[in-house]
Design a protein around this motif. Sequence first.
Motif, short mmCIF file in Angstrom:
data_model
loop_
_atom_site.label_atom_id
_atom_site.label_comp_id
_atom_site.label_asym_id
_atom_site.label_seq_id
_atom_site.Cartn_x
_atom_site.Cartn_y
_atom_site.Cartn_z
N LYS A 9 20.72 -17.84 -63.08
CA LYS A 9 20.40 -16.52 -63.62
C LYS A 9 19.94 -15.58 -62.52
CE LYS A 9 17.57 -14.14 -67.02
NZ LYS A 9 16.53 -14.27 -68.03
N SER A 10 18.93 -16.02 -61.73
CA SER A 10 18.48 -15.20 -60.62
C SER A 10 17.85 -16.08 -59.55
CB SER A 10 17.47 -14.14 -61.07
OG SER A 10 16.24 -14.73 -61.42
N LEU A 11 18.00 -15.65 -58.31
CA LEU A 11 17.42 -16.36 -57.18
C LEU A 11 16.86 -15.31 -56.24
CD1 LEU A 11 18.79 -19.43 -55.44
CD2 LEU A 11 17.89 -17.59 -54.09
N LEU A 12 15.56 -15.42 -55.94
CA LEU A 12 14.91 -14.48 -55.05
C LEU A 12 14.25 -15.27 -53.93
CD1 LEU A 12 13.81 -11.64 -54.33
CD2 LEU A 12 11.84 -12.17 -55.78
N SER A 13 14.58 -14.91 -52.70
CA SER A 13 13.95 -15.54 -51.54
C SER A 13 13.58 -14.46 -50.55
CB SER A 13 14.90 -16.54 -50.88
OG SER A 13 14.31 -17.08 -49.73
N ASP A 14 12.33 -14.49 -50.10
CA ASP A 14 11.88 -13.51 -49.12
C ASP A 14 12.49 -13.77 -47.75
OD1 ASP A 14 10.33 -12.34 -51.06
OD2 ASP A 14 8.49 -13.37 -50.47
N THR A 15 12.63 -15.05 -47.37
CA THR A 15 13.10 -15.38 -46.03
C THR A 15 13.97 -16.64 -46.06
OG1 THR A 15 11.04 -14.52 -45.11
CG2 THR A 15 12.36 -15.92 -43.68
N VAL A 16 15.08 -16.58 -45.35
CA VAL A 16 15.90 -17.76 -45.05
C VAL A 16 16.16 -17.69 -43.56
CG1 VAL A 16 18.05 -19.00 -45.46
CG2 VAL A 16 17.01 -17.71 -47.32
N SER A 17 15.62 -18.66 -42.79
CA SER A 17 15.73 -18.54 -41.34
C SER A 17 15.85 -19.88 -40.66
CB SER A 17 14.53 -17.77 -40.79
OG SER A 17 13.35 -18.49 -41.02
N THR A 21 19.68 -23.34 -45.19
CA THR A 21 20.83 -23.10 -46.04
C THR A 21 20.38 -22.83 -47.47
OG1 THR A 21 22.15 -24.63 -44.72
CG2 THR A 21 22.98 -24.12 -46.89
N MET A 22 20.97 -21.81 -48.07
CA MET A 22 20.81 -21.57 -49.49
C MET A 22 22.20 -21.71 -50.08
SD MET A 22 19.34 -18.26 -51.52
CE MET A 22 17.75 -18.41 -50.74
N GLN A 23 22.40 -22.73 -50.87
CA GLN A 23 23.73 -23.08 -51.34
C GLN A 23 23.75 -23.09 -52.86
OE1 GLN A 23 26.56 -23.84 -49.54
NE2 GLN A 23 27.67 -24.05 -51.46
N ILE A 88 14.72 -18.67 -59.95
CA ILE A 88 14.18 -19.35 -58.77
C ILE A 88 13.53 -18.29 -57.90
CG2 ILE A 88 14.68 -20.74 -56.75
CD1 ILE A 88 17.18 -21.75 -58.19
N ASP A 89 12.25 -18.49 -57.56
CA ASP A 89 11.52 -17.56 -56.70
C ASP A 89 10.97 -18.36 -55.53
OD1 ASP A 89 10.16 -15.48 -55.57
OD2 ASP A 89 8.78 -15.17 -57.24
N ILE A 90 11.44 -18.06 -54.33
CA ILE A 90 11.09 -18.82 -53.13
C ILE A 90 10.45 -17.89 -52.12
CG2 ILE A 90 12.01 -20.20 -51.24
CD1 ILE A 90 14.39 -20.84 -53.13
N ILE A 91 9.32 -18.32 -51.55
CA ILE A 91 8.67 -17.52 -50.50
C ILE A 91 9.45 -17.61 -49.20
CG2 ILE A 91 6.60 -17.29 -49.07
CD1 ILE A 91 5.01 -18.30 -51.52
N GLY A 92 9.82 -18.81 -48.78
CA GLY A 92 10.56 -18.93 -47.53
C GLY A 92 11.25 -20.27 -47.39
N ILE A 93 12.37 -20.25 -46.70
CA ILE A 93 13.13 -21.44 -46.38
C ILE A 93 13.31 -21.40 -44.87
CG2 ILE A 93 15.27 -22.71 -46.78
CD1 ILE A 93 15.64 -20.76 -49.22
N SER A 94 12.77 -22.39 -44.16
CA SER A 94 12.77 -22.29 -42.70
C SER A 94 12.94 -23.64 -42.04
CB SER A 94 11.46 -21.64 -42.25
OG SER A 94 11.44 -21.52 -40.85
N SER A 95 13.36 -23.60 -40.81
CA SER A 95 13.43 -24.76 -39.91
C SER A 95 14.25 -25.90 -40.47
CB SER A 95 12.02 -25.23 -39.55
OG SER A 95 11.31 -24.21 -38.91
N SER A 96 15.51 -25.64 -40.68
CA SER A 96 16.46 -26.66 -41.06
C SER A 96 16.16 -27.24 -42.43
CB SER A 96 16.52 -27.76 -39.99
OG SER A 96 17.64 -28.57 -40.18
N SER A 97 16.06 -26.38 -43.43
CA SER A 97 15.80 -26.78 -44.81
C SER A 97 16.96 -26.37 -45.70
CB SER A 97 14.52 -26.11 -45.32
OG SER A 97 13.42 -26.48 -44.53
N VAL A 98 17.02 -26.96 -46.89
CA VAL A 98 18.09 -26.66 -47.83
C VAL A 98 17.50 -26.36 -49.20
CG1 VAL A 98 20.08 -27.59 -49.07
CG2 VAL A 98 19.78 -28.12 -46.68
N VAL A 99 17.98 -25.30 -49.82
CA VAL A 99 17.79 -25.08 -51.25
C VAL A 99 19.18 -25.12 -51.83
CG1 VAL A 99 17.14 -23.43 -53.03
CG2 VAL A 99 15.71 -23.69 -51.01
#
Length: 139
Positions: A9-17, A21-23, A88-99
């Motif tokens: 439905k919705s996906l919000l992420s402040d940071t992907v760095s 990966t956001m897949q 889905i509400d995510i603050i941050g995805i960093s340093s070789s992580s996967v959502v």
Amino acid sequence: MFSRISKVKSLLSDTVSFCSTMQIGDTSYIDGYALALAVQKKSETFGAVDIQFRDYDIFKRPIYIPRLYEPVNTIFSNPNPFIHVGNIDIIGISSSSVVGVGNVGHIRMESRVKHIRQVPKQAEDTSIEDSTEDSTNNA
């Protein structure tokens, strides 16, 4: 190979760095690799820092991946071909992580970070008072 459909439905992420990966949906292979040098320096001025990954053993060591020798038997039943996800509400995805929302055949992620603190030594006050003397006994 994959037989599911991902509906989000919705996906919000402040940071992907940093090799993250956001897949949404199916993928066969995700491979993420991140190296980082974090330098903390206490100084009035900041100049160029000449630090290289090759100078530190943590970046030279081979990654240890344990081998599984036990047989793994799996049976999958997907009577509903949809993967339904709400919000889905995510603050941050960093340093070789996967959502990931969906099917993934293989994921390999690696992150190596070397923290360096360059703090100047200060002169310590080493005077210690002798608390064993009895100041009330002045005979």
